[in-house]
Design a protein around this motif. Structure first.
Motif, PDB file in Angstrom:
ATOM      1  N   VAL A 170       0.779  -1.142  -0.179  1.00 54.97           N
ATOM      2  CA  VAL A 170      -0.002   0.043  -0.071  1.00 54.97           C
ATOM      3  C   VAL A 170       0.931   1.238  -0.090  1.00 54.97           C
ATOM      4  O   VAL A 170       1.990   1.173   0.488  1.00 54.97           O
ATOM      5  N   CYS A 171       0.296   2.319  -0.342  1.00 56.78           N
ATOM      6  CA  CYS A 171       0.937   3.681  -0.371  1.00 56.78           C
ATOM      7  C   CYS A 171       0.104   4.834  -0.414  1.00 56.78           C
ATOM      8  O   CYS A 171      -1.171   4.665  -0.602  1.00 56.78           O
ATOM      9  N   ALA A 172       0.730   6.158  -0.201  1.00 59.81           N
ATOM     10  CA  ALA A 172      -0.199   7.113  -0.415  1.00 59.81           C
ATOM     11  C   ALA A 172      -0.682   7.320  -1.702  1.00 59.81           C
ATOM     12  O   ALA A 172      -0.047   6.958  -2.748  1.00 59.81           O
ATOM     13  N   PRO A 173      -1.899   7.905  -2.208  1.00 62.44           N
ATOM     14  CA  PRO A 173      -2.350   8.063  -3.650  1.00 62.44           C
ATOM     15  C   PRO A 173      -1.592   8.855  -4.556  1.00 62.44           C
ATOM     16  O   PRO A 173      -1.161   8.338  -5.640  1.00 62.44           O
ATOM     17  N   ALA A 174      -0.793   9.867  -3.895  1.00 57.67           N
ATOM     18  CA  ALA A 174       0.138  10.708  -4.643  1.00 57.67           C
ATOM     19  C   ALA A 174       1.395   9.952  -5.192  1.00 57.67           C
ATOM     20  O   ALA A 174       1.870  10.396  -6.190  1.00 57.67           O
ATOM     21  N   LEU A 175       1.496   8.994  -4.600  1.00 55.60           N
ATOM     22  CA  LEU A 175       2.835   8.195  -5.030  1.00 55.60           C
ATOM     23  C   LEU A 175       2.791   7.379  -6.208  1.00 55.60           C
ATOM     24  O   LEU A 175       3.629   7.257  -7.133  1.00 55.60           O
ATOM     25  N   LEU A 176       1.270   7.001  -6.639  1.00 51.79           N
ATOM     26  CA  LEU A 176       1.048   6.347  -7.712  1.00 51.79           C
ATOM     27  C   LEU A 176      -0.216   6.858  -8.199  1.00 51.79           C
ATOM     28  O   LEU A 176      -1.356   6.417  -7.882  1.00 51.79           O
ATOM     29  N   PRO A 177      -0.245   8.012  -8.670  1.00 52.87           N
ATOM     30  CA  PRO A 177      -1.623   8.658  -9.428  1.00 52.87           C
ATOM     31  C   PRO A 177      -2.286   8.257 -10.163  1.00 52.87           C
ATOM     32  O   PRO A 177      -3.550   8.338 -10.608  1.00 52.87           O
ATOM     33  N   GLN A 178      -1.741   7.068 -11.048  1.00 47.84           N
ATOM     34  CA  GLN A 178      -2.547   6.362 -11.870  1.00 47.84           C
ATOM     35  C   GLN A 178      -2.882   5.241 -11.594  1.00 47.84           C
ATOM     36  O   GLN A 178      -3.240   4.289 -12.212  1.00 47.84           O
ATOM     37  N   GLY A 179      -2.690   4.755 -10.290  1.00 46.54           N
ATOM     38  CA  GLY A 179      -3.259   3.411  -9.636  1.00 46.54           C
ATOM     39  C   GLY A 179      -2.112   2.470  -9.316  1.00 46.54           C
ATOM     40  O   GLY A 179      -1.043   2.742  -9.679  1.00 46.54           O
ATOM     41  N   PRO A 180      -2.674   1.235  -9.291  1.00 49.52           N
ATOM     42  CA  PRO A 180      -1.627  -0.008  -8.959  1.00 49.52           C
ATOM     43  C   PRO A 180      -0.565  -0.120  -9.870  1.00 49.52           C
ATOM     44  O   PRO A 180      -0.857   0.166 -11.287  1.00 49.52           O
ATOM     45  N   ALA A 181       0.695  -0.296  -9.804  1.00 51.06           N
ATOM     46  CA  ALA A 181       1.813  -0.420 -10.644  1.00 51.06           C
ATOM     47  C   ALA A 181       1.950  -2.153 -10.798  1.00 51.06           C
ATOM     48  O   ALA A 181       1.844  -2.867 -10.002  1.00 51.06           O
ATOM     49  N   PRO A 182       2.609  -2.098 -12.174  1.00 54.46           N
ATOM     50  CA  PRO A 182       3.134  -3.679 -12.291  1.00 54.46           C
ATOM     51  C   PRO A 182       4.469  -3.872 -11.599  1.00 54.46           C
ATOM     52  O   PRO A 182       4.889  -2.963 -10.943  1.00 54.46           O
ATOM     53  N   LEU A 183       4.645  -5.312 -11.280  1.00 52.05           N
ATOM     54  CA  LEU A 183       5.624  -5.809 -10.453  1.00 52.05           C
ATOM     55  C   LEU A 183       6.950  -5.023 -10.573  1.00 52.05           C
ATOM     56  O   LEU A 183       7.702  -4.660  -9.714  1.00 52.05           O
ATOM     57  N   ASP A 184       7.274  -5.120 -12.090  1.00 47.92           N
ATOM     58  CA  ASP A 184       8.676  -4.444 -12.252  1.00 47.92           C
ATOM     59  C   ASP A 184       8.686  -2.914 -11.935  1.00 47.92           C
ATOM     60  O   ASP A 184       9.828  -2.471 -11.521  1.00 47.92           O
ATOM     61  N   ARG A 185       7.632  -2.069 -12.195  1.00 47.91           N
ATOM     62  CA  ARG A 185       7.737  -0.794 -11.656  1.00 47.91           C
ATOM     63  C   ARG A 185       7.894  -0.666 -10.060  1.00 47.91           C
ATOM     64  O   ARG A 185       8.321   0.131  -9.486  1.00 47.91           O
ATOM     65  N   LEU A 186       7.073  -1.577  -9.646  1.00 44.94           N
ATOM     66  CA  LEU A 186       6.727  -1.470  -8.096  1.00 44.94           C
ATOM     67  C   LEU A 186       8.192  -1.732  -7.523  1.00 44.94           C
ATOM     68  O   LEU A 186       8.335  -1.208  -6.332  1.00 44.94           O
ATOM     69  N   ALA A 187       8.859  -2.594  -7.943  1.00 40.75           N
ATOM     70  CA  ALA A 187      10.291  -3.045  -7.463  1.00 40.75           C
ATOM     71  C   ALA A 187      11.215  -1.561  -7.414  1.00 40.75           C
ATOM     72  O   ALA A 187      12.377  -1.651  -6.939  1.00 40.75           O
ATOM     73  N   ARG A 188      10.885  -0.649  -8.280  1.00 39.17           N
ATOM     74  CA  ARG A 188      11.855   0.432  -8.468  1.00 39.17           C
ATOM     75  C   ARG A 188      11.435   1.656  -7.557  1.00 39.17           C
ATOM     76  O   ARG A 188      11.928   2.575  -7.831  1.00 39.17           O
ATOM     77  N   LEU A 189      10.265   1.438  -7.115  1.00 36.96           N
ATOM     78  CA  LEU A 189       9.558   2.621  -6.106  1.00 36.96           C
ATOM     79  C   LEU A 189      10.423   2.519  -4.965  1.00 36.96           C
ATOM     80  O   LEU A 189      11.059   1.463  -4.572  1.00 36.96           O
ATOM     81  N   PRO A 190      10.348   3.659  -3.954  1.00 35.18           N
ATOM     82  CA  PRO A 190      10.948   3.579  -2.539  1.00 35.18           C
ATOM     83  C   PRO A 190      10.002   2.367  -1.929  1.00 35.18           C
ATOM     84  O   PRO A 190       8.790   2.633  -1.715  1.00 35.18           O
ATOM     85  N   LEU A 191      10.780   1.518  -1.318  1.00 33.91           N
ATOM     86  CA  LEU A 191      10.014   0.478  -0.763  1.00 33.91           C
ATOM     87  C   LEU A 191      10.486   0.769   1.137  1.00 33.91           C
ATOM     88  O   LEU A 191      11.529   0.870   1.341  1.00 33.91           O
ATOM     89  N   LEU A 192       9.622   0.381   1.808  1.00 34.50           N
ATOM     90  CA  LEU A 192       9.639   0.756   3.120  1.00 34.50           C
ATOM     91  C   LEU A 192       9.676  -0.736   3.908  1.00 34.50           C
ATOM     92  O   LEU A 192       8.977  -1.734   3.470  1.00 34.50           O
ATOM     93  N   HIS A 193      10.800  -0.959   4.568  1.00 37.73           N
ATOM     94  CA  HIS A 193      10.871  -2.389   5.200  1.00 37.73           C
ATOM     95  C   HIS A 193      10.875  -2.055   6.719  1.00 37.73           C
ATOM     96  O   HIS A 193      10.860  -1.349   7.319  1.00 37.73           O
ATOM     97  N   ILE A 194      10.632  -3.496   7.425  1.00 38.16           N
ATOM     98  CA  ILE A 194      10.404  -3.554   8.917  1.00 38.16           C
ATOM     99  C   ILE A 194      11.616  -4.388   9.543  1.00 38.16           C
ATOM    100  O   ILE A 194      11.621  -5.529   8.896  1.00 38.16           O
TER     101      ILE A 194
END
Length: 300
Positions: A170-194
């Motif tokens: 999940v993310c804030a709407p402003a990070l993906l204004p076009q909606g859900p991303a394909p996996l290859d693009r998702l992997a290039r976004l800033p990912l938050l880890h625990i």
């Protein structure tokens, strides 16, 4: 006087070597024991004299333990923990029953605490004390009767599965204004880890047949803080569904990928296998088994 009694060192000296081994410095040990550093040094000197064996590595700036002394301190730690557990058990018998329980903060507050009033109505004679622990620990060195934790990283314990966790990105709407991303693009976004689940993102991508390579990003220690990071647009968080359903419903969060939630593990009640469960733990475990069998959705 028996030989065993003559060999038994003073309790204060045993506490000093255990604290020095666990905390690493005489200053930290002194602070925990509410003593001066010189008093801690005297306790350790007393222990050396009593045992007739060198325990310490001394220099002008630090005080450390020899390897054989660290082994000794580990044995002392287990013995002190057993004394503490026996003392708690004695108090439990006198007061009708206490249960010391370690919990994960988010799951404990969202799943366990809303259900606890039912347990207290059924068993008013049992008092439950809750303490947060984020990582697995050794029951021999912690004064807990049981723990509610995630995953399988527990040795010499019994466990009861409570609920499988399902996660989604999940993310804030402003990070993906076009909606859900394909996996290859998702992997290039800033990912938050625990911190407690460092391989969660990689396991999630592999579950979907993808090997994205390195996955850098900001790391958080709790779900409550990583959720705030996602809400404020810091990146995409892989979150348990029960923590983000409200945000998805009110639009403060969106799904970052158009995929179904994935289960990467389960929450369990765990308790030590080498210790006879107290009556309080037996009652709590039986009650939790009923809660787990209900299969209800988590409270929102």
């Amino acid at each position: 006087m028996s030989l065993a009694r003559r060999l038994l060192p003073p309790l204060g000296a045993l506490r000093a070597i255990e604290a020095l081994d666990r905390l690493g410095t005489a200053a930290a040990a002194a602070s925990e024991l509410n003593l001066s550093q010189s008093a801690v040094s005297r306790q350790l000197q007393t222990l050396e004299d009593h045992l007739g064996a060198p325990l310490l590595i001394r220099d002008r700036r630090s005080l450390g333990l020899r390897p054989e002394a660290r082994d000794y301190a580990a044995t002392v730690r287990e013995a002190l923990a057993q004394i503490a557990n026996a003392s708690v058990a004695l108090r439990m018998g006198a007061r009708g029953g206490e249960l010391s329980l370690a919990i994960l903060p988010s799951f404990g507050m969202r799943w366990l605490v809303p259900r606890l009033p039912d347990f207290t109505r059924r068993h008013p004679e049992v008092t439950i004390n809750l303490t947060t622990r984020l990582r697995p620990f050794n029951f021999a060195s912690e004064p807990f009767d049981a723990a509610i934790q995630f995953g399988d990283g527990w040795e010499n314990t019994h466990r009861l599965e409570l609920m499988r966790e399902e996660v989604l990105p999940v993310c804030a709407p402003a990070l993906l204004p076009q909606g859900p991303a394909p996996l290859d693009r998702l992997a290039r976004l800033p990912l938050l880890h625990i911190q407690t689940r460092p391989e969660a993102w990689r396991d999630w991508f592999r579950h979907h047949g993808s090997d994205p390579g390195p996955l850098p990003g900001t790391t958080f220690d709790q779900f409550t803080t990583i959720l705030q990071g996602a809400l404020h647009g810091l990146g995409v968080a892989l979150m348990p569904d029960y923590l983000v359903n409200e945000g998805l419903a009110n639009g403060t969060l969106i799904r970052a990928a158009d995929v179904a939630p994935v289960s990467l593990g389960a929450y369990h009640l765990v308790w030590p296998a080498d210790r006879t469960p107290s009556p309080a733990l037996d009652r709590f475990r039986d009650w939790l088994a009923l809660q787990a069998d209900e299969g209800e959705a988590l409270p929102r």
